[in-house]
Scaffold this active site. Structure first.
Site, PDB file in Angstrom:
ATOM      1  N   HIS A 121      -8.333  -1.277   6.339  1.00 66.62           N
ATOM      2  CA  HIS A 121      -8.583  -2.564   6.999  1.00 66.62           C
ATOM      3  C   HIS A 121      -9.259  -3.516   6.012  1.00 66.62           C
ATOM      4  CE1 HIS A 121      -9.232  -5.235  10.406  1.00 66.62           C
ATOM      5  NE2 HIS A 121     -10.458  -5.429   9.959  1.00 66.62           N
ATOM      6  N   ASN A 134       0.832  -1.209   0.000  1.00 64.20           N
ATOM      7  CA  ASN A 134       0.000   0.000   0.000  1.00 64.20           C
ATOM      8  C   ASN A 134       0.866   1.258   0.000  1.00 64.20           C
ATOM      9  OD1 ASN A 134      -2.790  -0.729  -0.147  1.00 64.20           O
ATOM     10  ND2 ASN A 134      -2.625  -1.597   1.901  1.00 64.20           N
TER      11      ASN A 134
END
Length: 204
Positions: A112, A16
């Site tokens: 998440h 990410n």
């Protein structure tokens, strides 16, 4: 005019982190710049990614401190020195204390791998598969000091296939993460997302 300055916290591979770096290079982060990587594992692959991208990196070993609050005070001082506007948690495997959360209230986000409030905490993908859900997904949320309890900014659905394993579902979710996280960060940098209590207001 100073740019919107971002610090990324990460502990592992840094996929990410890399998606944010790549988006910034393409001019897709709303004018934001990634100024700093903070990593609690000096040998983590994400550190190499930061070095290759020419991004400053601060590593530390939590075990060398008596308490979490001690190293967080050092981190807050560093963030303030760098004039950081937003903290982006990208696989940072530690809960933040009030030292960090209070200093940057409304300026810390996390991603998440579930549709919160379902399956918070560790091994969200394993939890989802064990429960037998037909859809899972990704949530980007503000951080409030609890375990994945902050106000939700954005969510994307990922269908769970009958043949999915933890690895295959994780790969599908990570692909969506790499799309959603840069989008949210770019909109924050442009001032198009605001936090009002638990409600997140998103402008066109």
């Amino acid at each position: 005019m100073n740019s919107y300055r971002i610090a990324v916290f990460a502990s592992g591979e840094g996929t990410n982190f890399q998606s944010l770096v790549d988006a910034a290079a393409r001019g897709e982060l709303g004018g934001a710049s990634i100024e700093l990587l903070i990593c609690d594992k000096p040998a983590a692959p994400v550190v190499v990614r930061a070095e290759k991208a020419g991004i400053a990196c601060h590593t530390f070993r939590p075990k060398e401190y008596a308490a979490r609050e001690d190293y967080e005070r050092e981190l807050v001082a560093l963030l303030e020195q760098k004039s950081i506007d937003l903290i982006v948690l990208a696989g940072y495997m530690r809960l933040l204390s009030s030292v960090m959360v209070d200093a940057y209230a409304g300026k810390i986000i996390n991603i998440h791998p579930s549709l919160l409030p379902a399956f918070p905490g560790k091994d969200a993908i394993g939890q989802a598969l064990a429960y037998g859900v037909k859809v899972s997904g990704v949530t980007v949320h503000f951080v409030d000091g609890g375990m994945d309890t902050g106000a939700i900014i954005g969510q994307r659905v990922v269908e769970v296939q009958d043949h999915d394993t933890a690895d295959s579902l994780s790969a599908a979710i990570q692909a969506v993460e790499r799309q959603l996280y840069p989008e949210v960060v770019g909109r924050l940098a442009q001032g198009k997302i605001h936090l009002d209590g638990r409600k997140v207001v998103s402008l066109p």
